[in-house]
Motif scaffolding. Structure first.
Motif, PDB file in Angstrom:
ATOM      1  N   GLN A 202      41.638  -0.467 -84.854  1.00 41.09           N
ATOM      2  CA  GLN A 202      41.498  -0.622 -86.278  1.00 41.09           C
ATOM      3  C   GLN A 202      40.017  -1.367 -86.428  1.00 41.09           C
ATOM      4  OE1 GLN A 202      43.472  -0.276 -88.736  1.00 41.09           O
ATOM      5  NE2 GLN A 202      41.826  -1.143 -90.285  1.00 41.09           N
ATOM      6  N   SER A 203      39.749  -2.111 -85.674  1.00 47.43           N
ATOM      7  CA  SER A 203      38.191  -2.482 -85.283  1.00 47.43           C
ATOM      8  C   SER A 203      38.038  -3.094 -84.195  1.00 47.43           C
ATOM      9  CB  SER A 203      37.998  -3.768 -86.414  1.00 47.43           C
ATOM     10  OG  SER A 203      39.003  -4.697 -86.243  1.00 47.43           O
ATOM     11  N   ASP A 204      36.866  -3.030 -83.649  1.00 48.79           N
ATOM     12  CA  ASP A 204      36.421  -3.562 -82.418  1.00 48.79           C
ATOM     13  C   ASP A 204      36.291  -5.019 -82.480  1.00 48.79           C
ATOM     14  OD1 ASP A 204      34.245  -3.656 -84.037  1.00 48.79           O
ATOM     15  OD2 ASP A 204      32.713  -2.895 -82.526  1.00 48.79           O
ATOM     16  N   ARG A 205      36.530  -5.638 -81.098  1.00 44.17           N
ATOM     17  CA  ARG A 205      36.512  -6.984 -81.032  1.00 44.17           C
ATOM     18  C   ARG A 205      34.971  -7.640 -81.265  1.00 44.17           C
ATOM     19  NH1 ARG A 205      40.328  -8.138 -75.858  1.00 44.17           N
ATOM     20  NH2 ARG A 205      42.211  -7.234 -76.579  1.00 44.17           N
ATOM     21  N   LEU A 206      35.095  -8.765 -82.064  1.00 45.07           N
ATOM     22  CA  LEU A 206      33.593  -9.242 -82.024  1.00 45.07           C
ATOM     23  C   LEU A 206      33.380 -10.323 -81.181  1.00 45.07           C
ATOM     24  CD1 LEU A 206      31.621 -10.162 -84.571  1.00 45.07           C
ATOM     25  CD2 LEU A 206      32.941 -12.008 -85.048  1.00 45.07           C
ATOM     26  N   SER A 207      32.373  -9.871 -80.420  1.00 48.82           N
ATOM     27  CA  SER A 207      31.728 -10.363 -79.198  1.00 48.82           C
ATOM     28  C   SER A 207      30.619 -11.399 -79.671  1.00 48.82           C
ATOM     29  CB  SER A 207      31.187  -9.347 -78.216  1.00 48.82           C
ATOM     30  OG  SER A 207      30.517 -10.068 -77.101  1.00 48.82           O
ATOM     31  N   VAL A 208      30.733 -12.629 -79.284  1.00 49.09           N
ATOM     32  CA  VAL A 208      29.811 -13.739 -79.825  1.00 49.09           C
ATOM     33  C   VAL A 208      28.277 -13.391 -79.015  1.00 49.09           C
ATOM     34  CG1 VAL A 208      29.084 -16.133 -79.669  1.00 49.09           C
ATOM     35  CG2 VAL A 208      31.688 -15.468 -79.943  1.00 49.09           C
ATOM     36  N   SER A 209      28.395 -13.123 -77.945  1.00 51.93           N
ATOM     37  CA  SER A 209      27.107 -12.759 -77.138  1.00 51.93           C
ATOM     38  C   SER A 209      26.386 -11.602 -77.704  1.00 51.93           C
ATOM     39  CB  SER A 209      27.317 -12.690 -75.656  1.00 51.93           C
ATOM     40  OG  SER A 209      27.946 -11.602 -75.352  1.00 51.93           O
ATOM     41  N   ARG A 210      27.107 -10.569 -77.999  1.00 51.69           N
ATOM     42  CA  ARG A 210      26.524  -9.663 -78.616  1.00 51.69           C
ATOM     43  C   ARG A 210      25.907  -9.491 -80.007  1.00 51.69           C
ATOM     44  NH1 ARG A 210      29.977  -4.096 -77.210  1.00 51.69           N
ATOM     45  NH2 ARG A 210      28.288  -3.331 -78.728  1.00 51.69           N
ATOM     46  N   THR A 211      26.801 -10.238 -80.742  1.00 54.48           N
ATOM     47  CA  THR A 211      26.482 -10.678 -82.018  1.00 54.48           C
ATOM     48  C   THR A 211      25.243 -11.354 -82.113  1.00 54.48           C
ATOM     49  OG1 THR A 211      28.792 -10.399 -82.904  1.00 54.48           O
ATOM     50  CG2 THR A 211      27.345 -11.677 -84.222  1.00 54.48           C
ATOM     51  N   LEU A 212      25.155 -12.438 -81.327  1.00 54.12           N
ATOM     52  CA  LEU A 212      23.953 -13.461 -81.188  1.00 54.12           C
ATOM     53  C   LEU A 212      22.705 -12.718 -80.752  1.00 54.12           C
ATOM     54  CD1 LEU A 212      23.150 -16.222 -81.547  1.00 54.12           C
ATOM     55  CD2 LEU A 212      23.691 -16.471 -79.188  1.00 54.12           C
ATOM     56  N   CYS A 213      22.922 -12.072 -79.559  1.00 53.92           N
ATOM     57  CA  CYS A 213      21.840 -11.148 -79.138  1.00 53.92           C
ATOM     58  C   CYS A 213      21.488 -10.115 -80.040  1.00 53.92           C
ATOM     59  CB  CYS A 213      22.182 -10.565 -77.682  1.00 53.92           C
ATOM     60  SG  CYS A 213      22.316 -11.799 -76.472  1.00 53.92           S
ATOM     61  N   GLY A 214      22.116  -9.264 -80.774  1.00 54.49           N
ATOM     62  CA  GLY A 214      21.940  -8.322 -81.632  1.00 54.49           C
ATOM     63  C   GLY A 214      21.203  -8.813 -82.839  1.00 54.49           C
ATOM     64  N   ALA A 215      21.350  -9.979 -83.414  1.00 54.97           N
ATOM     65  CA  ALA A 215      21.025 -10.534 -84.635  1.00 54.97           C
ATOM     66  C   ALA A 215      19.693 -10.936 -84.253  1.00 54.97           C
ATOM     67  CB  ALA A 215      21.939 -11.932 -85.068  1.00 54.97           C
ATOM     68  N   LEU A 216      19.380 -11.887 -83.369  1.00 51.53           N
ATOM     69  CA  LEU A 216      18.196 -12.334 -82.847  1.00 51.53           C
ATOM     70  C   LEU A 216      16.914 -11.164 -82.643  1.00 51.53           C
ATOM     71  CD1 LEU A 216      19.161 -15.442 -80.769  1.00 51.53           C
ATOM     72  CD2 LEU A 216      18.671 -15.345 -83.310  1.00 51.53           C
ATOM     73  N   ILE A 217      17.493 -10.156 -82.046  1.00 53.10           N
ATOM     74  CA  ILE A 217      16.519  -9.154 -81.569  1.00 53.10           C
ATOM     75  C   ILE A 217      16.323  -8.106 -82.771  1.00 53.10           C
ATOM     76  CG2 ILE A 217      18.258  -7.428 -80.741  1.00 53.10           C
ATOM     77  CD1 ILE A 217      16.280  -7.247 -78.105  1.00 53.10           C
ATOM     78  N   PHE A 218      17.032  -8.203 -83.837  1.00 53.20           N
ATOM     79  CA  PHE A 218      17.048  -7.320 -84.992  1.00 53.20           C
ATOM     80  C   PHE A 218      15.697  -7.272 -85.509  1.00 53.20           C
ATOM     81  CE2 PHE A 218      17.280  -6.308 -89.362  1.00 53.20           C
ATOM     82  CZ  PHE A 218      17.473  -4.951 -89.471  1.00 53.20           C
ATOM     83  N   PRO A 219      14.932  -8.356 -85.886  1.00 51.57           N
ATOM     84  CA  PRO A 219      13.609  -8.242 -86.347  1.00 51.57           C
ATOM     85  C   PRO A 219      12.472  -7.482 -85.271  1.00 51.57           C
ATOM     86  CG  PRO A 219      14.358 -10.301 -86.638  1.00 51.57           C
ATOM     87  CD  PRO A 219      15.495  -9.621 -85.608  1.00 51.57           C
ATOM     88  N   THR A 220      12.691  -7.493 -83.952  1.00 55.87           N
ATOM     89  CA  THR A 220      11.770  -6.737 -83.465  1.00 55.87           C
ATOM     90  C   THR A 220      12.157  -5.428 -83.346  1.00 55.87           C
ATOM     91  OG1 THR A 220      11.785  -8.624 -81.791  1.00 55.87           O
ATOM     92  CG2 THR A 220      11.023  -6.708 -80.776  1.00 55.87           C
ATOM     93  N   ILE A 221      13.292  -4.894 -83.320  1.00 54.17           N
ATOM     94  CA  ILE A 221      13.777  -3.589 -83.505  1.00 54.17           C
ATOM     95  C   ILE A 221      13.337  -2.954 -84.784  1.00 54.17           C
ATOM     96  CG2 ILE A 221      15.733  -1.887 -83.255  1.00 54.17           C
ATOM     97  CD1 ILE A 221      16.969  -3.693 -81.542  1.00 54.17           C
TER      98      ILE A 221
END
Length: 298
Positions: A202-221
Motif C-alpha cells: 500500500q505504501s512504503d515505510r517511512l525511513s527517518v534517515s532517508r527522509t532526513l538525508c533526502g530533504a537536506l540534500i534536495f537544494p543541492t540536487i
C-alpha cells in the motif's frame, strides 16, 4: 535449666548469601535486618554490604528492601562534616541539572546548525554574492527566525507522500486507459490476489534517515538539475526552482512505476504443487522408455 533449654533450642545462624555459619568465623558481625525467620533471618554485615553495593550500583542513597519479605532495610550513615555535606549537596544538584543542561546544549547545537544550513541554502539557491547581500540587508531577528525554518520545511515537505495518491489513482483507473498500457508495459496487468498484495505494498515505510538525508540534500540536487537542464534561464533562483520541480516529478514518476511493478509481481505470484524428486525423475525417464519401445515395435 531454662537458659540451657533456650540455648539448646536456638537455631544456629546461617548467612543466606555466603551460606556461612557461626562456627566458620567467630569474629564475623551478624545482623537481622528484616522480618524473615528461620534460615534467612540472619546475615553477615559484610555480606549484606556487598549485596547492597551490587544492587545500588553506585547510588548509595537509594533505598533497598529484602528480596524475600520486602522489608525496607534501615541504613544509617555516619555524620558528615560541613565540607563533606556541602560537596554532597553540590553533587546532587549537578546530577539533577546535568540532563537539562545537556538537552539545552543539544537543542542549541541543532538550532545553530539549522541557521548555518539555512544560510548556505540561501547562497546556493540565489547565488553566493546575492545571497550574502540579501542576508546583510535583512533584519537579524528575521534571519535568526527564518533561516532555521528552511531545513524544517524541507523535511516536512519530504514527508508529503503525494506518490501514494497517484499510485491509488493508477491502480483504480489504469485498466480503463488503453493508452497507458501502450506507454508503460505491464501497467494494467490484472492482479490475481489484489487484497494480499495491497496490504503489503500500500505504501512504503517511512525511513527517518532517508527522509532526513533526502530533504537536506534536495537544494543541492535542485541546483545541479537546474544548471544542467535550464541553462538558458539567467536567474539562479528560477533555475533552482525549475530544477527542483523537474527532479521531484521525475523521481516521483519512477517511484510510482517501481512500486506498481512490486505490487503487480506480488499480486500475480503463484505457488506450485510439491513434487517428489523420485517422481520427477520417473517422469523424466518415462518418455525415453516409451519412445524406445515404440522404436522396437517399428
Amino acid at each position: 535449666m531454662a537458659e540451657t533449654a533456650a540455648g539448646a533450642g536456638e537455631v544456629e545462624r546461617h548467612c543466606w548469601i555466603c551460606f556461612g555459619t557461626e562456627g566458620d568465623d567467630r569474629s564475623a558481625e551478624w545482623v537481622c535486618p528484616c522480618r524473615c525467620k528461620g534460615s534467612t533471618k540472619w546475615i553477615h554485615q559484610a555480606c549484606l554490604q556487598r549485596w547492597l553495593d551490587e544492587k545500588q550500583k553506585g547510588n548509595s542513597t537509594g533505598n533497598e528492601s529484602c528480596p524475600q519479605c520486602g522489608t525496607e532495610y534501615c541504613i544509617v550513615f555516619p555524620k558528615l562534616g560541613p565540607l563533606v555535606y556541602f560537596l554532597q549537596q553540590v553533587d546532587r544538584a549537578l546530577s539533577k541539572v546535568s540532563p537539562f543542561a545537556a538537552a539545552s546544549i543539544v537543542v542549541g547545537t541543532l538550532y545553530w546548525s539549522a541557521v548555518t544550513y539555512g544560510a548556505v541554502t540561501v547562497m546556493q539557491v540565489v547565488g553566493h554574492k546575492k545571497g550574502l547581500d540579501v542576508m546583510e540587508r535583512a533584519d537579524p531577528l528575521f534571519l535568526l527566525m527564518g533561516l532555521p525554518t528552511i531545513p524544517v520545511m524541507l523535511v516536512l515537505g519530504r514527508m508529503i507522500r503525494w506518490e501514494d495518491y497517484v499510485l491509488r489513482g493508477w491502480r483504480k483507473y489504469s485498466s480503463k486507459l488503453q493508452a497507458l498500457q501502450a506507454l508503460v508495459p505491464g501497467a494494467s496487468r490484472p492482479a490475481l490476489q489484489a487484497p494480499l498484495a495491497e496490504s503489503r505494498y500500500q505504501s512504503d515505510r517511512l525511513s527517518v534517515s532517508r527522509t532526513l538525508c533526502g530533504a537536506l540534500i534536495f537544494p543541492t540536487i535542485a541546483n545541479l538539475v537546474g544548471r544542467v537542464t535550464f541553462r538558458r534561464v539567467n536567474s539562479s533562483l528560477q533555475r533552482t526552482i525549475l530544477g527542483g520541480i523537474a527532479f521531484v516529478a521525475i523521481k516521483g514518476a519512477l517511484k510510482v512505476y517501481f512500486r506498481q511493478q512490486q505490487y503487480s509481481i506480488q499480486a500475480n505470484r503463484r505457488i506450485l504443487d510439491f513434487v517428489e524428486k523420485e517422481d520427477a525423475e520417473e517422469d523424466a525417464v518415462q518418455p525415453d522408455e516409451d519412445s524406445g519401445s515404440e522404436a522396437g515395435l517399428s
